[in-house]
Design an enzyme around this catalytic site. Structure first.
Site, PDB file in Angstrom:
ATOM      1  N   ASP A   1     -11.857   0.284  14.186  1.00  0.00           N
ATOM      2  CA  ASP A   1     -13.277  -0.027  14.275  1.00  0.00           C
ATOM      3  C   ASP A   1     -13.571  -1.350  13.571  1.00  0.00           C
ATOM      4  O   ASP A   1     -13.049  -1.614  12.481  1.00  0.00           O
ATOM      5  CB  ASP A   1     -14.070   1.112  13.623  1.00  0.00           C
ATOM      6  CG  ASP A   1     -15.558   0.963  13.778  1.00  0.00           C
ATOM      7  OD1 ASP A   1     -16.030   0.969  14.930  1.00  0.00           O
ATOM      8  OD2 ASP A   1     -16.251   0.845  12.749  1.00  0.00           O
TER       9      ASP A   1
ATOM     10  N   GLU B   1     -11.210  -3.379  17.802  1.00  0.00           N
ATOM     11  CA  GLU B   1     -12.532  -3.719  18.334  1.00  0.00           C
ATOM     12  C   GLU B   1     -12.979  -5.027  17.699  1.00  0.00           C
ATOM     13  O   GLU B   1     -13.101  -5.117  16.467  1.00  0.00           O
ATOM     14  CB  GLU B   1     -13.534  -2.614  18.013  1.00  0.00           C
ATOM     15  CG  GLU B   1     -14.954  -2.949  18.445  1.00  0.00           C
ATOM     16  CD  GLU B   1     -16.003  -2.071  17.782  1.00  0.00           C
ATOM     17  OE1 GLU B   1     -17.011  -1.760  18.439  1.00  0.00           O
ATOM     18  OE2 GLU B   1     -15.817  -1.700  16.602  1.00  0.00           O
TER      19      GLU B   1
END
Length: 547
Positions: A203, A272
């Protein structure tokens, strides 16, 4: 054969599961790990190679698991560590790899590390988070903003300092300039590797380090690409994020992480990346075989979808990425579902959804599919009084948050809450999702689900589409075409891909070659040696018979 030497993740189809909304085994209205385990045969039958589980760690759930209070345990909402061990075992028996979502840039403010850090300036964990003195007038140390809106600094009276939070106030940022923090984070990564996970979705992978000097971000200049945030709604999009994210020291951490991962067999990562210049960062983070294995940006998670735009994305990534490897997604748990975001005004959304799959899985790279995408689920409508997302509530109604893509998976049309749970789920089931539930589509040969299963199985039979190079990218007003080449095969087998993304027939000239039409993929088209004619919302695939 040479292609057997390629790692499993190169060209893999990764199915993203949002645990809260996938399957509720204990009937409390919230999905859980046992529920996921029960439905793994469904995922395997779809043709996926791996699953990616959004966070299921202990958390106060202020950001629904992306605020971790214990990196090494399962939140009781989702089950137990034994439930996770069972999930791993069943997935591997079905031939599915298991990837988990690691949230390393920040923790919950209820994490024991932060509870200690906030007490004083001289405790053992005093420097584990990003702390800074106020300016002489008491204001925050710089102009950095939170992606969730407002100032990125929160005052802590016990220390008489501010702490940094790139997201919610309850999500303080860890200090990656502190070697102890890095060491302990790597230990949490190792914990799950030892339990048998096959990889990580990382993330906000470019948010780990910050500028040591805490310099102000400059404003976005006229003509600059809009940044993260919600342009026109969130002031975060008014800055150029030069100092708060994407710092050069990030590379050092990624290399240390990769050194750990390389001690285990067949592990992968997909990062990401949200940045003002994401393609350059993707290239930097995935090159050299010593950092990330893959990364994805938001280039296909936005509202732009003209064929010319798509061609430019492909060409820009190919020009920038070098020996790196991209990962593509059209939907995830943070954006409006693709069938709505891109296809809302299309004449035949059902057919359009099918050709979107052909687009996504024919590009060079790996693929992330988000749960429900294979059903053609539109974005759910959530009334304001039922909104749960802390990102959506303050920006309503200009931005309605992320709940519309996070509603429960519809399994059984004739069952309460579409078979997700016998009690009221944490988010309501959209009435439009019920008639296109899994069981309703199982019996229809022309359903979106049937198409996904057919196409994903067919794709595995053509290595050029899985791991080949891409070239000859062309676009017109209606669609795209390109060639994938399997350089691992002795004769460099080629597959021609032509995609009609419009509601009108399309005829295009094709590269020289002795092309033979491929079938078995579920699309229709007419092929000659020089041209291919593709009906609305259809795709054409052909192989060069010399290859």
């Amino acid at each position: 054969m040479k292609d057997q030497l390629l790692p499993w993740w190169r060209g893999a189809v990764i199915y993203q599961i949002y645990p809260r909304s996938f399957s509720d085994a204990n009937q409390d209205g919230i999905g859980d790990l046992p529920g996921i385990t029960q439905q793994l045969p469904y995922v395997a039958a779809l043709g996926a190679d791996a699953i990616w589980l959004s966070p299921f760690f202990r958390s106060p759930m202020k950001d629904f698991g992306y605020d971790v209070s214990d990196y090494c345990d399962v939140d009781p909402l989702f089950g137990s560590l034994d439930d996770f061990r069972t999930l791993i075992k069943v997935a591997h028996e079905l031939g599915l790899k298991v990837m988990i979502d690691q949230v390393l840039s920040h923790t919950s403010d209820e994490h024991a590390w932060f509870q200690e850090s906030r007490q004083s300036k001289d405790n053992p964990k005093a420097d584990w988070y990003v702390w800074a003195d106020p300016k002489p007038d008491g204001t925050p140390p710089n102009n950095w903003l939170s992606i969730f809106g407002g100032c990125a600094w929160q005052w802590e009276s016990r220390r008489q300092q501010y702490y940094l939070h790139n997201f919610l106030v309850s999500q303080p940022d860890l200090n990656f300039h502190n070697p102890e923090v890095v060491e302990h984070l790597l230990e949490t990564v190792k914990f799950w590797l030892d339990l048998g996970v096959d990889g990580y979705r990382l993330d906000t992978v470019n948010f780990y380090t910050h500028d040591r000097l805490l310099r102000d971000n400059p404003p976005l200049s006229e003509g600059d690409t809009k940044s993260l945030g919600v342009p026109g709604t969130n002031p975060y999009s008014m800055q150029r994020h030069q100092y708060d994210i994407s710092q050069p020291e990030n590379l050092s951490f990624l290399k240390k992480l990769r050194q750990l991962l390389d001690q285990y067999d067949d592990i992968t990562t997909v990062g990401e990346i949200g940045d003002d210049n994401p393609l350059a960062l993707m290239a930097e983070y995935t090159s050299g075989n010593d950092k990330l294995h893959m990364a994805y940006t938001f280039d296909l998670l936005n509202v732009h979808r003209t064929p010319a735009y798509l061609a430019s994305v492909i060409e820009n990534i190919e020009a920038a990425i070098g020996d790196g490897w991209p990962c593509w997604a059209l939907s995830n748990h943070d954006v409006v579902r693709a069938i709505t975001r891109w296809g809302e005004n299309e004449a035949d959304q059902h057919a359009y959804g099918k050709v979107l799959l052909a687009l996504l899985t024919s590009l060079r790279g790996s693929v992330c599919l988000y749960q429900g995408e294979e059903l053609g689920l539109p974005e759910a409508e959530i009334p304001f009084e039922k909104i749960q997302d802390p990102y959506g509530i303050p920006f309503w109604p200009e931005y309605k948050g992320r709940d519309g893509c996070r509603t429960p998976m519809p399994w059984v049309a004739g069952s309460e809450n579409a078979g997700f749970s016998h009690v009221q789920p944490w988010l309501p089931v959209d009435d439009r999702h019920v008639p296109i539930s899994v069981d309703a589509q199982e019996t229809l040969s022309d359903s979106m689900l049937a198409h996904y299963r057919t196409f994903l199985r067919w794709r595995k039979q053509h290595p050029a589409l899985v791991h080949g190079d891409i070239s000859d990218v062309k676009a017109n007003d209606q669609g795209l075409q390109f060639v994938r080449t399997d350089t691992q095969s002795p004769n460099n087998a080629r597959v021609l891909v032509v995609l009609n993304l419009s509601d009108a027939p399309m005829t295009v000239s094709i590269p020289k070659g002795t092309w033979r039409a491929l079938d078995g993929h579920g699309f229709t088209f007419d092929l000659s040696n020089e041209k291919v004619s593709v009906p609305p919302y259809q795709a054409a695939f052909a192989t060069d018979s010399t290859g």
